[in-house]
Design an enzyme around this catalytic site. Structure first.
Site, PDB file in Angstrom:
ATOM      1  N   ASP A  73       0.876  -1.462  -0.021  1.00 59.92           N
ATOM      2  CA  ASP A  73       0.091  -0.209  -0.156  1.00 59.92           C
ATOM      3  C   ASP A  73       0.693   0.758  -0.178  1.00 59.92           C
ATOM      4  O   ASP A  73       0.417   2.608  -0.183  1.00 59.92           O
ATOM      5  CB  ASP A  73      -0.655   0.120   1.368  1.00 59.92           C
ATOM      6  CG  ASP A  73      -1.113  -1.409   1.395  1.00 59.92           C
ATOM      7  OD1 ASP A  73      -3.018  -1.086   0.018  1.00 59.92           O
ATOM      8  OD2 ASP A  73      -2.202  -1.192   2.586  1.00 59.92           O
TER       9      ASP A  73
HETATM   10  C1  BGC Z   1       0.266  -0.164   6.713  1.00 59.18           C
HETATM   11  C2  BGC Z   1      -1.217  -0.750   5.590  1.00 59.18           C
HETATM   12  C3  BGC Z   1      -2.790   0.348   5.778  1.00 59.18           C
HETATM   13  C4  BGC Z   1      -2.334   1.687   4.858  1.00 59.18           C
HETATM   14  C5  BGC Z   1      -2.553   2.242   4.600  1.00 59.18           C
HETATM   15  C6  BGC Z   1       0.374   0.984   5.836  1.00 59.18           C
HETATM   16  O1  BGC Z   1       1.483   1.729   6.448  1.00 59.18           O
HETATM   17  O2  BGC Z   1       0.976  -0.922   6.205  1.00 59.18           O
HETATM   18  O3  BGC Z   1      -1.696  -1.375   5.895  1.00 59.18           O
HETATM   19  O4  BGC Z   1      -2.628  -0.208   4.199  1.00 59.18           O
HETATM   20  O5  BGC Z   1      -0.929   1.857   5.717  1.00 59.18           O
HETATM   21  O6  BGC Z   1      -3.499   3.775   5.948  1.00 59.18           O
HETATM   22  C1  NOJ Z   2      -1.576  -4.117   5.351  1.00 57.08           C
HETATM   23  C2  NOJ Z   2      -3.121  -4.641   4.273  1.00 57.08           C
HETATM   24  O1  NOJ Z   2      -3.805  -4.125   5.003  1.00 57.08           O
HETATM   25  C3  NOJ Z   2      -2.527  -4.505   2.863  1.00 57.08           C
HETATM   26  O2  NOJ Z   2      -3.431  -4.800   2.389  1.00 57.08           O
HETATM   27  C4  NOJ Z   2      -0.719  -5.067   2.608  1.00 57.08           C
HETATM   28  O3  NOJ Z   2      -0.831  -4.996   1.729  1.00 57.08           O
HETATM   29  C5  NOJ Z   2      -0.243  -4.444   3.006  1.00 57.08           C
HETATM   30  N1  NOJ Z   2      -0.364  -3.494   4.637  1.00 57.08           N
HETATM   31  C6  NOJ Z   2       0.930  -3.986   2.603  1.00 57.08           C
HETATM   32  O4  NOJ Z   2       1.221  -3.029   2.664  1.00 57.08           O
END
Ligand code: BGC
Ligand code: NOJ
Length: 812
Positions: free
Chosen positions: A483
């Site tokens: 993400d």
């Molecule tokens: C996190 C993800 C999350 C994203 C959006 C990232 O730092 O690891 O889990 O979806 O931020 O907030």
């Molecule tokens: C947590 C999110 O829930 C997942 O969708 C994502 O792939 C990972 N963070 C890595 O950013």
């Protein structure tokens, strides 16, 4: 240092020191009504949706940590204390918290009185049941004043924390018999209320928070409890609470059980009222009656335990490694159920208001859960697919209450569609239920837009095919699985969200090698499925795209010693030896090795060796190396994190199993096993003081080698790590793989393993599998027998339902 121990016979983790380095929590409920409970009684409850139907308040990020919960206060005439140590923090003579499968007990002993609080949500019940057992272990009579406590949330957990000009005037309660009803907003558009009861006549109560505590007191010193006298306050606005006051006199050796029910009711509009402004309590009373004696509560707990026996009996192992067995047999499966229920919505790191159910997350969570209750996985797949768009794109998240796509976060995460193929094929392989493919499923929940679920898989596959970049590789969109690798965002405004700001995707050359590998792996699953159901033309068409992708990866994705990670907006490489920082990333190397790309040419071995050399450390495999040390506008959030944390060179546990599985593709069971142990919580229990979070569940992230404190973990419980590690250990290391027409056995283990045993229920039969490894091999099956009869190959064919079969597997 440890703060407790595992009790495998009872499937519990036993915490013996309340001062854990972070609250160590558990989850109650597994269908509609849920609670989170910490080892000192902190936490909250909600019905289905932690944002829209929050029943009790909790204060995230408070001082002290873990403020708000389901508390019991005991005033014994001399001392005021709580069984869970907190909130009073009176030193206890002894303390023990047992977190089990959807239940928790917290026991404290003070001045010769033992108080044990049991918390659980009975099956098929919209309520949390609490049983408080009080025992006098002294030779004197004990007169105890027992105060319960919960604080009501005004339903919407977000507005509850911000709209005080309204909130402080809306609160309403009713008090009848020993039940406190929370009916705020019931007379307008809500047809639901909550209640909290005790199964004894109460001698008093409080429902107004400030009266109960005194305006300037904390949770640790409620004025009424200190004074030993309730005020019988009735809340009108401000902050409604529920506290029962019960006097208990215990003779020497005597004990007494009190049962509390914290429940939720929905009434049809025409049945809302008993009389003007008096709510219809029929349903609440019926639930309370189901648990009005300790015996009934014990029976409901026994039912819950039996339910878990059943779930956990589907897959059990005996390997001689106690720490491994307890994870696979108990805790990892339990965590998979929890992530299945909550996706990433409610934990002690997820506030329950920010994120609903993730499209990619829920599909991946399914894989760790599907063998437990395939029917629930089926329903989930349909819910998820219903949020897809006709071109295969999809909402990134949806709300569990409405099941509608979440507009705020929107779409455009180009890995999302492929995960639907994983979820669906995993379900069919487990259940053999091909009818799901014919199920009519809408797009974006539009009635009338239904097509077959199979069609959804086709558009998922084609979404990648239709969104290729100049190198023949998948365009990444807002972000792929990572993400935080926001290649089209270019944000220089701190008030923008990295996740939702997409300034420049038009004309972008940002392409993802992670999606490329993912496409090859699940594209092949799609092809296999097409062949199994007789769609040979579609299989051939899809295969051509996969072949083209493999060629594109070899041509444009190989960096000499590993797979590059991506191309940025301008077409420059990311994760290449030519980069100054972050020369190598885990995700593309995980997916391309899982796909076996370049296996014959030695690319897989080389890539994995580079991972070992550059990314591996004492606590696991970091995401990238060297970490970013400055902000790169063209990379986005990933470079916003300090080195060693989260997606910037943290050990992002979710993706470690991708490398483990890659190693099994290469046949290196020793490496896979080494990586498995590094991040497995039961193996890090000894360093709980460094690790910080629960030693019985996986955390999303462990600080990496470049962090200030390597080895410190964060974000436990709700992470794809649970499903992926379960998948890696059971299907690739132990190698028990459900297929469309049988159980394939393909272990890849460390050479020192002499063998192991697995009991697997599959499609109505039970397989008792004994794997022997006489020659210290890592991979390869020499022979397989079922009830003594030799079988060709390494797949146990489907045996008649109801039977139990002995399977013997000898490795090379
Ligand atoms: C996190 C993800 C999350 C994203 C959006 C990232 O730092 O690891 O889990 O979806 O931020 O907030
Ligand atoms: C947590 C999110 O829930 C997942 O969708 C994502 O792939 C990972 N963070 C890595 O950013």
């Amino acid at each position: 240092m440890k703060y407790g121990h595992f009790d495998d016979n009872r499937r519990e983790y036993v915490i013996t020191n309340p001062r854990t380095p972070w609250p160590w929590i558990n989850y109650l409920g597994n269908e509609d009504f849920f609670s989170l409970v910490s080892n000192t009684g902190g936490g909250y409850s909600f019905y289905k949706d932690a944002k829209f139907r929050r029943l009790t308040r909790y204060r995230y990020n408070n001082v002290p940590m873990d403020s708000g919960g389901k508390y019991f206060y005991i005033n014994d005439g001399e001392t005021v204390w709580s069984p869970g140590w907190k909130p009073c923090k009176t030193e206890l003579d002894s303390y023990e918290c047992r977190h089990g499968m959807n239940y928790t007990t917290i026991k404290g002993v003070k001045n010769g009185v033992e108080a044990e609080a049991l918390y659980f949500v009975p099956l098929k019940t919209w309520a949390e049941v609490q049983k408080l057992t009080l025992r006098n272990t002294t030779n004197e009579v004990k007169a105890l004043k027992i105060f319960s406590f919960v604080e009501w949330c005004l339903w919407n957990a977000a507005s509850d924390m911000e709209n005080f000009q309204r909130n402080f005037s809306t609160g309403e309660v009713e008090i009848e018999d020993s039940v406190i009803y929370h009916k705020t907003e019931y007379k307008e558009r809500r047809d639901h209320f909550a209640y909290y009861s005790v199964n004894e006549p109460m001698q008093g109560f409080d429902t107004d928070r400030e009266t109960f505590f005194g305006l300037y007191n904390g949770f640790d010193e409620p004025q009424t409890v200190l004074e030993g006298a309730p005020c019988n306050s009735e809340a009108h606005g401000w902050s409604p609470i529920a506290s029962h006051y019960v006097e208990v006199v215990l003779q020497p050796g005597e004990s007494k059980e009190l049962v509390y029910v914290l429940g939720y009711v929905e009434n049809a509009p025409e049945e809302k009222w008993e009389s003007k402004n008096i709510i219809n309590k029929t349903k609440a009373k019926a639930t309370i009656a189901r648990f009005d004696t300790a015996a009934k509560v014990d029976a409901a707990l026994a039912e819950l335990n039996a339910y878990w026996d059943n779930l956990l009996n589907v897959f059990t192992i005996k390997t001689g490694e106690e720490k491994l067995d307890r994870m696979v047999n108990i805790w990892n499966q339990y965590q998979c159920m929890i992530t299945f229920c909550f996706s990433r919505s409610a934990s002690f790191f997820e506030s329950g208001i920010g994120r609903g159910m993730g499209f990619r997350d829920s599909n991946q969570d399914l894989v760790g859960f599907v063998h437990q209750i395939p029917e629930r996985a089926r329903e989930r797949i349909i819910d998820i697919a219903s949020t897809q768009f006709p071109d295969g794109g999809c909402y990134h998240q949806y709300q569990p209450l409405t099941k509608k796509g979440n507009n705020e976060i929107g779409q455009g995460f180009n890995d999302d569609p492929m995960w639907l193929i994983l979820g669906t094929t995993a379900y069919i392989k487990e259940s053999g239920d091909f009818t799901i493919l014919d199920e009519p499923v809408p797009f974006d929940n539009e009635i009338g837009s239904e097509v077959s679920l199979f069609h959804h898989l086709t558009v998922s596959f084609d979404h990648v095919v239709n969104n290729l970049g100049p190198h023949g590789l998948p365009l990444s969109g807002r972000a792929d699985w990572n993400d935080c690798l926001n290649l089209n965002c270019f944000s220089n405004d701190p008030n923008e969200s990295f996740q939702t700001t997409e300034n420049k995707s038009e004309g972008s050359q940002a392409q993802s090698l992670m999606i490329a590998g993912l496409f090859v792996v699940y594209g092949r699953d799609y092809v296999e499925l097409c062949k199994v159901i007789g769609k040979t033309e579609e299989a051939a068409r899809a295969q051509q795209h996969i072949d083209a992708m493999v060629a594109a990866i070899k041509l444009n994705g190989w960096d000499g010693d590993w797979f590059i990670r991506a191309y940025d907006y301008f077409g420059n490489k990311i994760g290449s030896k030519d980069n100054e920082e972050s020369k190598i990333f885990i995700e593309s190397n995980g997916w391309c090795t899982m796909a076996g790309i370049g296996l014959e040419e030695g690319m897989v071995a080389k890539a994995l060796d580079s991972v070992k050399e550059r990314l591996d450390c004492e606590h696991g495999i970091v995401l990238n190396n060297p970490p970013f040390t400055k902000y790169y506008i063209e990379y986005g959030e990933i470079s916003s994190y300090p080195p060693g944390y989260k997606e910037n060179a943290g050990i992002f546990c979710h993706n470690n199993p991708w490398i483990m599985i890659g190693e099994t593709v290469q046949g290196r069971g020793d490496r896979a096993w080494e990586y498995f142990r590094k991040i497995c919580p039961s193996y890090t229990e000894e360093i709980s003081d460094l690790h910080k979070v629960e030693p019985y569940v996986y955390a999303q992230m462990i600080a990496g080698k470049d962090a200030f404190k390597p080895g410190e973990a964060k974000n436990s419980w709700l992470t794809g790590t649970a499903a992926w590690n379960y998948y890696a250990i059971t299907q690739y290391i132990l190698g028990i793989q459900p297929t469309y027409n049988g159980l394939r056995i393909e272990p890849c283990i460390a050479p020192e393993w002499k063998g192991f045993a697995v009991t697997r229920k599959f499609r109505g039969a039970t397989y008792q599998i004994e794997v022997k490894n006489p020659n210290g091999s890592m991979k390869g099956v020499a022979s397989l027998t079922v009830d003594g009869k030799a079988i060709e190959g390494n797949t146990i064919p489907l045996m008649p339902v109801g039977g139990t079969y002995k399977v013997e597997v000898v490795m090379n």
